[in-house]
Design an enzyme around this catalytic site. Structure first.
Site, PDB file in Angstrom:
ATOM      1  CG  ASN A  35      -1.852   1.105   1.359  1.00  0.00           C
ATOM      2  OD1 ASN A  35      -1.512   2.231   1.001  1.00  0.00           O
ATOM      3  ND2 ASN A  35      -3.035   0.853   1.867  1.00  0.00           N
ATOM      4  CE  LYS A  41      -1.714  -0.484   5.654  1.00  0.00           C
ATOM      5  NZ  LYS A  41      -1.560  -1.927   5.893  1.00  0.00           N
ATOM      6  CG  ASP A  78      -3.976  -6.277   9.114  1.00  0.00           C
ATOM      7  OD1 ASP A  78      -3.834  -6.281   7.871  1.00  0.00           O
ATOM      8  OD2 ASP A  78      -5.045  -6.633   9.673  1.00  0.00           O
ATOM      9  CG  PHE A  91      -4.943   5.246   2.331  1.00  0.00           C
ATOM     10  CD1 PHE A  91      -4.033   5.900   3.148  1.00  0.00           C
ATOM     11  CD2 PHE A  91      -5.293   3.942   2.641  1.00  0.00           C
ATOM     12  CE1 PHE A  91      -3.490   5.276   4.263  1.00  0.00           C
ATOM     13  CE2 PHE A  91      -4.749   3.296   3.752  1.00  0.00           C
ATOM     14  CZ  PHE A  91      -3.847   3.972   4.563  1.00  0.00           C
ATOM     15  N   GLY A  92      -8.298   5.120   1.611  1.00  0.00           N
ATOM     16  CA  GLY A  92      -9.326   4.307   2.279  1.00  0.00           C
ATOM     17  C   GLY A  92     -10.482   5.140   2.793  1.00  0.00           C
ATOM     18  CG  ASP A 130      -7.646   8.664   5.615  1.00  0.00           C
ATOM     19  OD1 ASP A 130      -7.876   8.076   6.682  1.00  0.00           O
ATOM     20  OD2 ASP A 130      -6.530   8.689   5.078  1.00  0.00           O
ATOM     21  CE  LYS A 154      -4.193   8.650   7.922  1.00  0.00           C
ATOM     22  NZ  LYS A 154      -4.381   7.749   6.783  1.00  0.00           N
ATOM     23  CG  HIS A 190      -5.078   4.674  12.706  1.00  0.00           C
ATOM     24  ND1 HIS A 190      -4.735   3.795  11.758  1.00  0.00           N
ATOM     25  CD2 HIS A 190      -5.620   5.736  12.035  1.00  0.00           C
ATOM     26  CE1 HIS A 190      -5.077   4.285  10.570  1.00  0.00           C
ATOM     27  NE2 HIS A 190      -5.613   5.456  10.716  1.00  0.00           N
ATOM     28  NE  ARG A 191      -0.611   2.870   8.459  1.00  0.00           N
ATOM     29  CZ  ARG A 191      -1.860   3.159   8.069  1.00  0.00           C
ATOM     30  NH1 ARG A 191      -2.201   4.403   7.787  1.00  0.00           N
ATOM     31  NH2 ARG A 191      -2.762   2.211   7.934  1.00  0.00           N
TER      32      ARG A 191
HETATM   33  P1  ITT Z   1      -0.850  -4.047   3.057  1.00  0.00           P
HETATM   34  O1  ITT Z   1      -0.109  -4.387   1.811  1.00  0.00           O
HETATM   35  O2  ITT Z   1      -0.022  -3.259   4.040  1.00  0.00           O
HETATM   36  O3  ITT Z   1      -1.553  -5.231   3.696  1.00  0.00           O
HETATM   37  P2  ITT Z   1      -3.577  -3.089   2.669  1.00  0.00           P
HETATM   38  O4  ITT Z   1      -4.164  -1.904   1.982  1.00  0.00           O
HETATM   39  O5  ITT Z   1      -4.023  -4.457   2.241  1.00  0.00           O
HETATM   40  O6  ITT Z   1      -1.973  -2.997   2.567  1.00  0.00           O
HETATM   41  P3  ITT Z   1      -4.650  -3.416   5.364  1.00  0.00           P
HETATM   42  O7  ITT Z   1      -5.093  -4.808   5.107  1.00  0.00           O
HETATM   43  O8  ITT Z   1      -3.941  -3.125   6.652  1.00  0.00           O
HETATM   44  O9  ITT Z   1      -3.727  -2.865   4.206  1.00  0.00           O
HETATM   45  O10 ITT Z   1      -5.801  -2.315   5.307  1.00  0.00           O
HETATM   46  C1  ITT Z   1      -7.139  -2.550   5.194  1.00  0.00           C
HETATM   47  C2  ITT Z   1      -7.873  -1.388   4.647  1.00  0.00           C
HETATM   48  O11 ITT Z   1      -8.253  -0.511   5.721  1.00  0.00           O
HETATM   49  C3  ITT Z   1      -7.111  -0.472   3.696  1.00  0.00           C
HETATM   50  O12 ITT Z   1      -7.078  -0.977   2.388  1.00  0.00           O
HETATM   51  C4  ITT Z   1      -7.934   0.822   3.804  1.00  0.00           C
HETATM   52  O13 ITT Z   1      -9.103   0.765   3.027  1.00  0.00           O
HETATM   53  C5  ITT Z   1      -8.324   0.816   5.280  1.00  0.00           C
HETATM   54  N1  ITT Z   1      -7.357   1.621   6.026  1.00  0.00           N
HETATM   55  C6  ITT Z   1      -6.257   1.196   6.684  1.00  0.00           C
HETATM   56  N2  ITT Z   1      -5.590   2.239   7.218  1.00  0.00           N
HETATM   57  C7  ITT Z   1      -6.271   3.348   6.867  1.00  0.00           C
HETATM   58  C8  ITT Z   1      -6.086   4.738   7.080  1.00  0.00           C
HETATM   59  O14 ITT Z   1      -5.034   5.202   7.739  1.00  0.00           O
HETATM   60  N3  ITT Z   1      -6.982   5.570   6.579  1.00  0.00           N
HETATM   61  C9  ITT Z   1      -8.054   5.132   5.895  1.00  0.00           C
HETATM   62  N4  ITT Z   1      -8.308   3.855   5.629  1.00  0.00           N
HETATM   63  C10 ITT Z   1      -7.417   2.952   6.111  1.00  0.00           C
END
Ligand code: ITT
Length: 193
Positions: A10, A13, A70, A151-152, A154, A174, A179-180
């Site tokens: 990702n 991240k 994760d 992303f995601g 947010d 951010k 959390h991260r």
């Molecule tokens: P990895 O390769 O690190 O596993 P990933 O995108 O698959 O990348 P996760 O399984 O940890 O990562 O994340 C799950 C989802 O949660 C991610 O795709 C986002 O949609 C959401 N997410 C995680 N962290 C977020 C953040 O800081 N802000 C917004 N959405 C987040």
């Protein structure tokens, strides 16, 4: 400079984490730097299990200290789901807006607007040595999606005591509260003490 593998595919991240490590003597590598596209199945029952699956996989592949993240969102109006299934949940809609609208409708209907993000980081130093760091950010689901940053989820998440969503914050803002960043700062503290 010490090398550390951050096992993530990702890019968002990765950018957030690189920013937190920017003044430290660590070179952060990722699977794409090592021409690795494959990722292990995240079949764990918790954020910690899944972080450990990814960091162990990275360590076994390249034999250098490896950490993985994760993360996910837990939403009151969805009975605190999607939790560890956050990525699949978002991916099950035609697009992000459909997903956000589904969540906003549920919040409207139930009048429950609380939510939180969780990050679990696992650092694998060798096959038998795994260390966990965690971070949590409490907040609410906003009335509508706002902001194009991050992303995601947010754009629909407003941290407590803030009047804007994570999607309206730049990386630095951010990283002051997320959390991260809470989990990564614990990792940095461990590595530098
Ligand atoms: P990895 O390769 O690190 O596993 P990933 O995108 O698959 O990348 P996760 O399984 O940890 O990562 O994340 C799950 C989802 O949660 C991610 O795709 C986002 O949609 C959401 N997410 C995680 N962290 C977020 C953040 O800081 N802000 C917004 N959405 C987040």
């Amino acid at each position: 400079m010490n090398k550390l593998l951050f096992f993530t595919n990702n890019e968002n991240k990765k950018k957030e984490v690189e920013n937190l490590f920017k003044n430290l003597k660590y070179k952060i590598l990722s699977p794409s730097d090592m021409s690795l596209i494959f990722e292990p199945n995240e079949i764990g029952k918790s954020f910690i299990d899944n972080a450990k699956i990814k960091s162990s996989y990275g360590f076994n592949k390249f034999n250098i200290p490896c950490f993985a993240d994760d993360s996910g969102i837990c939403i009151e109006a969805l009975s605190w789901k999607p939790n560890i299934n956050s990525k699949n949940f978002l991916g099950s809609f035609k697009n992000k807006n459909d997903c956000f609208n589904y969540i906003l409708k549920k919040v409207n209907k139930t009048k429950k607007n609380k939510a939180y993000f969780i990050t679990s980081i696992c650092l694998t130093l060798n096959e038998k040595h795994h260390i966990i760091f965690q971070g949590r950010l409490n907040g609410t689901i906003s009335n509508k999606a706002m902001g194009q940053r991050g992303f995601g989820f947010d754009p629909i998440f407003k941290p407590f005591k803030f009047s804007k969503t994570l999607g309206e914050m730049d990386k630095e803002e951010k990283n002051k509260i997320s959390h991260r960043s809470i989990a990564i700062n614990k990792l940095i503290n461990f590595l530098t003490n």
